[in-house]
Scaffold this motif. Structure first.
Motif, PDB file in Angstrom:
ATOM      1  N   PHE A 124     -16.904  26.003  19.411  1.00  0.00           N
ATOM      2  CA  PHE A 124     -15.667  26.106  18.635  1.00  0.00           C
ATOM      3  C   PHE A 124     -15.122  24.697  18.385  1.00  0.00           C
ATOM      4  N   GLU A 125     -14.713  24.444  17.143  1.00  0.00           N
ATOM      5  CA  GLU A 125     -14.139  23.148  16.780  1.00  0.00           C
ATOM      6  C   GLU A 125     -12.876  23.353  15.953  1.00  0.00           C
ATOM      7  N   ALA A 126     -11.921  22.435  16.123  1.00  0.00           N
ATOM      8  CA  ALA A 126     -10.695  22.467  15.330  1.00  0.00           C
ATOM      9  C   ALA A 126     -10.440  21.088  14.739  1.00  0.00           C
ATOM     10  N   ASP A 127     -10.273  21.024  13.426  1.00  0.00           N
ATOM     11  CA  ASP A 127      -9.875  19.795  12.749  1.00  0.00           C
ATOM     12  C   ASP A 127      -8.353  19.767  12.677  1.00  0.00           C
ATOM     13  N   PHE A 128      -7.752  18.629  12.993  1.00  0.00           N
ATOM     14  CA  PHE A 128      -6.297  18.531  12.959  1.00  0.00           C
ATOM     15  C   PHE A 128      -5.888  17.110  12.603  1.00  0.00           C
ATOM     16  N   ALA A 129      -4.590  16.924  12.394  1.00  0.00           N
ATOM     17  CA  ALA A 129      -4.072  15.613  12.026  1.00  0.00           C
ATOM     18  C   ALA A 129      -2.794  15.334  12.798  1.00  0.00           C
ATOM     19  N   THR A 130      -2.520  14.058  13.005  1.00  0.00           N
ATOM     20  CA  THR A 130      -1.266  13.640  13.639  1.00  0.00           C
ATOM     21  C   THR A 130      -0.606  12.574  12.769  1.00  0.00           C
ATOM     22  N   GLY A 131       0.729  12.588  12.775  1.00  0.00           N
ATOM     23  CA  GLY A 131       1.475  11.560  12.067  1.00  0.00           C
ATOM     24  C   GLY A 131       1.519  11.750  10.560  1.00  0.00           C
ATOM     25  N   GLY A 132       2.666  11.368   9.973  1.00  0.00           N
ATOM     26  CA  GLY A 132       2.823  11.371   8.523  1.00  0.00           C
ATOM     27  C   GLY A 132       2.687  12.720   7.870  1.00  0.00           C
ATOM     28  N   LEU A 133       3.074  13.790   8.560  1.00  0.00           N
ATOM     29  CA  LEU A 133       2.845  15.137   8.044  1.00  0.00           C
ATOM     30  C   LEU A 133       4.050  15.745   7.342  1.00  0.00           C
ATOM     31  N   SER A 134       5.230  15.243   7.567  1.00  0.00           N
ATOM     32  CA  SER A 134       6.419  15.805   6.909  1.00  0.00           C
ATOM     33  C   SER A 134       7.257  14.698   6.274  1.00  0.00           C
ATOM     34  N   GLY A 135       6.575  13.757   5.654  1.00  0.00           N
ATOM     35  CA  GLY A 135       7.277  12.675   4.969  1.00  0.00           C
ATOM     36  C   GLY A 135       7.611  11.489   5.839  1.00  0.00           C
ATOM     37  N   SER A 136       7.173  11.497   7.103  1.00  0.00           N
ATOM     38  CA  SER A 136       7.464  10.358   7.977  1.00  0.00           C
ATOM     39  C   SER A 136       6.560   9.189   7.617  1.00  0.00           C
ATOM     40  N   ASP A 137       6.921   8.022   8.127  1.00  0.00           N
ATOM     41  CA  ASP A 137       6.151   6.813   7.843  1.00  0.00           C
ATOM     42  C   ASP A 137       5.036   6.583   8.861  1.00  0.00           C
ATOM     43  N   ASP A 138       4.904   7.508   9.826  1.00  0.00           N
ATOM     44  CA  ASP A 138       3.855   7.344  10.831  1.00  0.00           C
ATOM     45  C   ASP A 138       2.483   7.383  10.179  1.00  0.00           C
ATOM     46  N   GLU A 139       1.577   6.624  10.760  1.00  0.00           N
ATOM     47  CA  GLU A 139       0.216   6.602  10.239  1.00  0.00           C
ATOM     48  C   GLU A 139      -0.470   7.951  10.495  1.00  0.00           C
ATOM     49  N   ARG A 140      -1.040   8.501   9.450  1.00  0.00           N
ATOM     50  CA  ARG A 140      -1.742   9.773   9.582  1.00  0.00           C
ATOM     51  C   ARG A 140      -3.122   9.524  10.180  1.00  0.00           C
ATOM     52  N   GLN A 141      -3.453  10.308  11.200  1.00  0.00           N
ATOM     53  CA  GLN A 141      -4.759  10.220  11.843  1.00  0.00           C
ATOM     54  C   GLN A 141      -5.396  11.605  11.880  1.00  0.00           C
ATOM     55  N   GLU A 142      -6.641  11.686  11.534  1.00  0.00           N
ATOM     56  CA  GLU A 142      -7.360  12.949  11.562  1.00  0.00           C
ATOM     57  C   GLU A 142      -8.383  12.943  12.694  1.00  0.00           C
ATOM     58  N   ALA A 143      -8.592  14.111  13.296  1.00  0.00           N
ATOM     59  CA  ALA A 143      -9.484  14.191  14.449  1.00  0.00           C
ATOM     60  C   ALA A 143     -10.080  15.588  14.545  1.00  0.00           C
ATOM     61  N   THR A 144     -11.114  15.697  15.370  1.00  0.00           N
ATOM     62  CA  THR A 144     -11.749  16.985  15.671  1.00  0.00           C
ATOM     63  C   THR A 144     -11.913  17.086  17.174  1.00  0.00           C
ATOM     64  N   TRP A 145     -11.619  18.265  17.709  1.00  0.00           N
ATOM     65  CA  TRP A 145     -11.814  18.517  19.141  1.00  0.00           C
ATOM     66  C   TRP A 145     -12.363  19.923  19.312  1.00  0.00           C
ATOM     67  N   GLY A 146     -13.215  20.104  20.322  1.00  0.00           N
ATOM     68  CA  GLY A 146     -13.779  21.429  20.508  1.00  0.00           C
ATOM     69  C   GLY A 146     -14.342  21.652  21.903  1.00  0.00           C
ATOM     70  N   PHE A 147     -14.908  22.830  22.075  1.00  0.00           N
ATOM     71  CA  PHE A 147     -15.485  23.223  23.367  1.00  0.00           C
ATOM     72  C   PHE A 147     -16.542  24.292  23.117  1.00  0.00           C
ATOM     73  N   SER A 148     -17.353  24.552  24.133  1.00  0.00           N
ATOM     74  CA  SER A 148     -18.392  25.583  24.035  1.00  0.00           C
ATOM     75  C   SER A 148     -18.201  26.615  25.133  1.00  0.00           C
ATOM     76  N   LEU A 149     -18.439  27.880  24.772  1.00  0.00           N
ATOM     77  CA  LEU A 149     -18.353  28.992  25.713  1.00  0.00           C
ATOM     78  C   LEU A 149     -19.702  29.680  25.806  1.00  0.00           C
ATOM     79  N   ALA A 150     -19.991  30.204  26.999  1.00  0.00           N
ATOM     80  CA  ALA A 150     -21.146  31.065  27.179  1.00  0.00           C
ATOM     81  C   ALA A 150     -20.658  32.473  27.425  1.00  0.00           C
ATOM     82  N   LEU A 151     -21.249  33.444  26.755  1.00  0.00           N
ATOM     83  CA  LEU A 151     -20.958  34.860  26.981  1.00  0.00           C
ATOM     84  C   LEU A 151     -22.204  35.493  27.597  1.00  0.00           C
ATOM     85  N   GLU A 152     -22.016  36.115  28.758  1.00  0.00           N
ATOM     86  CA  GLU A 152     -23.156  36.751  29.431  1.00  0.00           C
ATOM     87  C   GLU A 152     -22.684  37.855  30.348  1.00  0.00           C
TER      88      GLU A 152
END
Length: 242
Positions: free
Chosen positions: A214-242
């Motif tokens: 499972f992976e999620a793409d997300f962003a931080t900063g500068g999302l609602s008109g702020s002057d913060d630098e926008r940064q994009e990232a991906t984070w995830g994990f793996s599950l085993a089902l057994e």
């Protein structure tokens, strides 16, 4: 399948989950019966010359030592399934927030599907904006093979209790939510694991077994008109089902 727990989410501004998938994520039962009955017979036969006794056979070591299924660590877990376990978690990306994932319900039962808690923490010394607000908690995010999907734990969905395979696709509103975290603040959300609805020409089954990413793409900063630098990232994990 009958609806025993969940009904379909609704909205006046809905998009097919299939159309939104790119936005929210790129990415037999064992009753374990134990028999404790041991039967022994002491037969004594007397003749004119001697008395003989047949000693009972000790079968204790041949009996199961408990109900349930081996959990892989020498213990047992209640019957049901499949069960989930974490097999891999990404390192935190170079952004001012960090994720954590914790299994809160490791086994699919008639009462609930497998469940995890996703926590997001602001590790910086300034307030930070994060988006999209559902994706960062893996809500409506499917695995990379589109076999499984995480849904908010407080929702009602078209799935048979105990099976947890969706009987229809879930519609999701087309919006971009932004959340704000103070320095050091953490927020958590519970998400339940379901099987993705099958097409008519596919054989329906319940939760599949195997390893899933499972992976999620997300962003931080500068999302609602702020002057913060926008940064994009991906984070995830793996599950085993057994």
């Amino acid at each position: 399948m009958s609806l025993t727990r969940r009904t379909v989410l609704g909205s006046t501004a809905l998009l097919s989950f299939g159309l939104l998938a790119g936005c929210v994520g790129d990415g037999g039962s064992d009753d374990g019966t134990t028999t404790d009955d041991e039967t022994t017979t002491d037969d004594e036969t007397t003749t004119d010359d001697e008395t003989t006794t047949d000693e009972p056979t000790d079968t204790t070591d041949d009996l199961p030592d408990g109900n349930g299924t081996d959990d892989g660590t020498g213990g047992t877990r209640p019957s049901g399934g499949p069960g989930i376990s974490l097999v891999g978690v990404d390192d935190a990306p170079d952004v001012p927030v960090e994720h954590d994932v914790e299994i809160t319900e490791d086994l699919a039962t008639d009462e609930h599907p497998p469940q995890v808690r996703i926590t997001l923490t602001n590790t910086g010394d300034e307030t930070v904006e994060v988006g999209e607000g559902r994706t960062v908690f893996f809500q409506y995010v499917s695995d990379t093979t589109n076999d499984l999907i995480f849904l908010p734990a407080d929702g009602e969905y078209p799935a048979e209790a105990g099976c947890w395979r969706l009987e229809d696709h879930i519609a999701v509103t087309d919006e971009y939510r932004v959340l704000s975290l103070e320095p050091g603040e953490s927020r958590s959300e519970l998400v339940d694991l379901y099987g993705v609805a099958q097409s008519e020409d596919e054989e329906a089954s319940c939760l599949p077994v195997g390893e899933f990413r499972f992976e999620a793409d997300f962003a931080t900063g500068g999302l609602s008109g702020s002057d913060d630098e926008r940064q994009e990232a991906t984070w995830g994990f793996s599950l085993a089902l057994e």
